[in-house]
Motif scaffolding. Sequence first.
Motif: not given
Length: 139
Positions: A109-112, A124-128, A93-99, A27-38
């Motif tokens: 799923h597809g999407g971002s 977290h946010s998504n394009l929906v 200082i770290s956090k591990r999570f299921n992305a 199906g469609k590709k799923t994309t994970l995107l990370f941004r530094n807002g620190l």
Amino acid sequence: MKNLTIFLFVFALCMIGNVYGGNPFKGKKTTLLFRNGLAYKKWLKVHCKSKNNDMGAKYLRPGGMDYQFSFHDNVLGGTLFWCTLSKGPDYKISKRFNAYVQGSGGKPHGGSYNYIAQDDGIYHSNLVEFKLRRLYGWN
């Protein structure tokens, strides 16, 4: 016997497609995107893995480029990417999570999926929905 042969042929196509990225049923590709807002010129370390893939550690400078990668869900279901985001001196200082967790039924799923690290946690946010919501604090 003929039905078994057809089933095995289609199953082999699925497996070859998963190995070589040419899945005929994808199906469609799923994309994970990370941004530094620190704030205050703090760097962010992002390290994502799945059962079969280690994306390696990426270091995001403040105000710099985002880090993203895309993938197809496993045909048989069960796609899972977990990520560790780290900040602070020596990234202690770290956090591990299921992305990303493939939904029930094994449907792609597809999407971002967008993650933004801020001083008080990971958002977290998504394009929906287009709105940020805090998922995790820095523990």
